[in-house]
Design an enzyme around this catalytic site. Structure first.
Site, mmCIF file in Angstrom:
data_model
loop_
_atom_site.group_PDB
_atom_site.id
_atom_site.type_symbol
_atom_site.label_atom_id
_atom_site.label_comp_id
_atom_site.label_asym_id
_atom_site.label_seq_id
_atom_site.Cartn_x
_atom_site.Cartn_y
_atom_site.Cartn_z
ATOM 1 N N HIS A 1 0.825 -1.203 0.000
ATOM 2 C CA HIS A 1 0.000 0.000 0.000
ATOM 3 C C HIS A 1 0.866 1.264 0.000
ATOM 4 O O HIS A 1 1.914 1.306 0.634
ATOM 5 C CB HIS A 1 -0.875 0.062 1.257
ATOM 6 C CG HIS A 1 -2.043 -0.856 1.253
ATOM 7 N ND1 HIS A 1 -1.928 -2.229 1.304
ATOM 8 C CD2 HIS A 1 -3.382 -0.588 1.235
ATOM 9 C CE1 HIS A 1 -3.143 -2.762 1.323
ATOM 10 N NE2 HIS A 1 -4.046 -1.787 1.269
ATOM 11 N N ASP B 1 14.686 17.662 0.726
ATOM 12 C CA ASP B 1 15.519 18.124 -0.387
ATOM 13 C C ASP B 1 16.147 16.953 -1.135
ATOM 14 O O ASP B 1 16.209 16.953 -2.371
ATOM 15 C CB ASP B 1 16.632 19.047 0.123
ATOM 16 C CG ASP B 1 16.147 20.465 0.392
ATOM 17 O OD1 ASP B 1 15.080 20.823 -0.136
ATOM 18 O OD2 ASP B 1 16.846 21.194 1.121
ATOM 19 N N GLU C 1 13.512 15.221 -3.211
ATOM 20 C CA GLU C 1 13.189 16.044 -4.372
ATOM 21 C C GLU C 1 14.290 15.958 -5.423
ATOM 22 O O GLU C 1 14.012 15.928 -6.628
ATOM 23 C CB GLU C 1 12.988 17.495 -3.936
ATOM 24 C CG GLU C 1 11.705 17.710 -3.146
ATOM 25 C CD GLU C 1 11.497 19.159 -2.755
ATOM 26 O OE1 GLU C 1 10.333 19.548 -2.545
ATOM 27 O OE2 GLU C 1 12.500 19.902 -2.661
ATOM 28 N N ASP D 1 8.391 18.662 -6.409
ATOM 29 C CA ASP D 1 8.353 19.775 -5.464
ATOM 30 C C ASP D 1 7.312 19.387 -4.427
ATOM 31 O O ASP D 1 6.127 19.679 -4.571
ATOM 32 C CB ASP D 1 7.980 21.076 -6.189
ATOM 33 C CG ASP D 1 8.151 22.304 -5.318
ATOM 34 O OD1 ASP D 1 8.565 22.145 -4.156
ATOM 35 O OD2 ASP D 1 7.865 23.413 -5.798
#
Length: 448
Positions: free
Chosen positions: A289, A419, A422, A428
């Site tokens: 899941h 960070d 990303e 973002d």
């Protein structure tokens, strides 16, 4: 005649209503009322490009319906090969831009922009930037958008602006390929309850739309799906979600039993492969899941929603049953202790190792096995006005694990920064937060 901003909002509302009706088959009416987000929207900017004339690409300002814009390497197109609603749209080439020369007021919550390729040109990419200081500086909103369709698509961006703003649309790749931009609409509003596409308290996308997913069916690798109890970006070529986002508070945790009704999602766009309940059989990977069953135990409908196969990824059994299960249990203890949390979970890369060894795909190549699985959790005390209550001291937990069968059962071993996630994904993740808050919380590695 081109639809006005007001008509567009009515059409959008109708589409949302139709979507809610679709879910009504399995969701009790009283629960839909309490869980569905409600929102009063106000349009603070509408630009349709129907007024104003600019026939050359050279940089110049032009007065449009909303105010003065500077179009650089861009013009107002009215050819049969210009994609448009009505008679005109903007056309951009090279690294052209569309920049507002005035401050729109009233704030911004959601920005929608229609876009597509001009004529038979190839694909290009562009970005949306926003300024809240009269153009002195700009910040990119959401992710880079690819225009590749020969009909208009809609890109949707989530922001949190309370005052004035200016927009800048910037073409960043594709060379001389041209794109059309039309129907820019900015709305603001507040909502309550747990919904998917709205941005009020408890809504699944309050912290932002990490990949700028939309409901355009041409976005086969970044398709936005609102499943009421969670919202996701689905990648039909991988057969898994890119990410899933949801909110948890104490009312979401009850005594409903685990339904275990794994099943294909028959609401996927026509022609898309539907991953089935047995697609993972014999693969050595769990049906892992994203939004956990344990986070949705307030009702049968809520729990059952988590067993749609487009909420699953092929996950190494130890990784799923120990590492991630322990983290999920911990998050729920935070909720029962008086907090509410916003969660985004996703995966990326290709190739994992399950109980039967390594694999890049399963189900005859229809489902990609990810190499990494990540999660970001924003923790705030129970309350209202959630977005404004996230500060530089708010606890944000980020975890990134390899998808292997020998992970440490202690999830804290894999803590990292937002960070870093990303950087690995290109997303973002907390885009709705002010940049001053993002810069601090996204760089911090949790140590509690």
């Amino acid at each position: 005649m081109k639809p006005t901003g007001k008509l567009l909002l009515v059409l959008c509302a109708a589409a949302i209503f139709a979507s809610c009706k679709k879910d009504a088959v399995t969701t009790p009416v009283n629960e839909q009322i309490t869980r569905k987000a409600t929102s009063e929207l106000t349009t603070t900017l509408s630009e349709t490009f129907e007024s104003g004339t600019k026939t050359a690409y050279a940089s110049a300002s032009v007065t449009l319906g909303s105010g003065s814009w500077t179009l650089n390497d861009a013009l107002i197109g009215n050819l049969s090969t210009d994609l448009k609603n009505g008679t005109q749209s903007a056309r951009i080439r090279n690294t052209g831009t569309l920049n507002m020369n005035f401050d729109a007021t009233g704030g911004a919550t959601t920005i929608t922009i229609s876009h597509g390729v001009f004529g038979s040109d190839g694909s290009s990419t562009w970005q949306l930037w926003i300024s809240t200081n009269s153009g002195s500086s700009y910040t990119q909103v959401g992710s880079t958008v690819t225009s590749s369709a020969t009909s208009l698509s809609t890109a949707t961006f989530t922001v949190a602006v309370t005052g004035s703003y200016r927009l800048s649309i910037r073409k960043i790749s594709g060379g001389t390929n041209r794109i059309n931009i039309d129907d820019i609409t900015v709305t603001t509003g507040t909502g309550t309850g747990g919904g998917g596409g709205t941005t009020g308290d408890n809504s699944n996308l309050l912290m932002g739309n990490p990949s700028n997913a939309t409901t355009s069916v041409v976005l086969v690798t970044n398709y936005l799906m609102d499943k009421t109890y969670y919202t996701s970006s689905y990648n039909s070529t991988r057969g898994t979600p890119n990410w899933v986002s949801w909110h948890i508070n104490s009312s979401d945790i009850g005594s409903t039993a685990r339904q275990d009704d794994f099943r294909a999602d028959v609401t996927l766009p026509s022609g898309w492969y539907e991953v089935g309940s047995t697609s993972y059989s014999g693969s050595g990977f769990d049906r892992g899941h994203n939004c956990p069953s344990g986070d949705r135990t307030a009702s049968v409908a809520a729990n059952s929603a988590t067993f749609l196969m487009d909420n699953m990824i092929p996950q190494a059994p130890v990784n799923n049953q120990q590492t991630w299960a322990n983290m999920e249990n911990y998050i729920r203890t935070l909720v029962t202790a008086g907090n509410e949390v916003y969660v985004v979970m996703g995966s990326y890369g290709t190739g994992g190792t399950g109980s039967s060894g390594a694999a890049n795909t399963i189900d005859g190549g229809h489902v990609t096995v990810p190499s990494n699985i990540w999660k970001v959790v924003v923790v705030i005390p129970d309350g209202n006005g959630d977005l404004a209550r996230v500060t530089t001291s708010t606890r944000v937990i980020a975890v990134n694990t390899p998808n292997i069968n020998t992970t440490n059962s202690d999830w804290k071993t894999y803590r990292t920064s937002v960070d870093a996630i990303e950087s690995a994904t290109g997303y973002d993740i907390l885009s709705a937060l002010p940049t001053s808050v993002q810069s601090v919380v996204e760089a911090t590695v949790d140590n509690q």
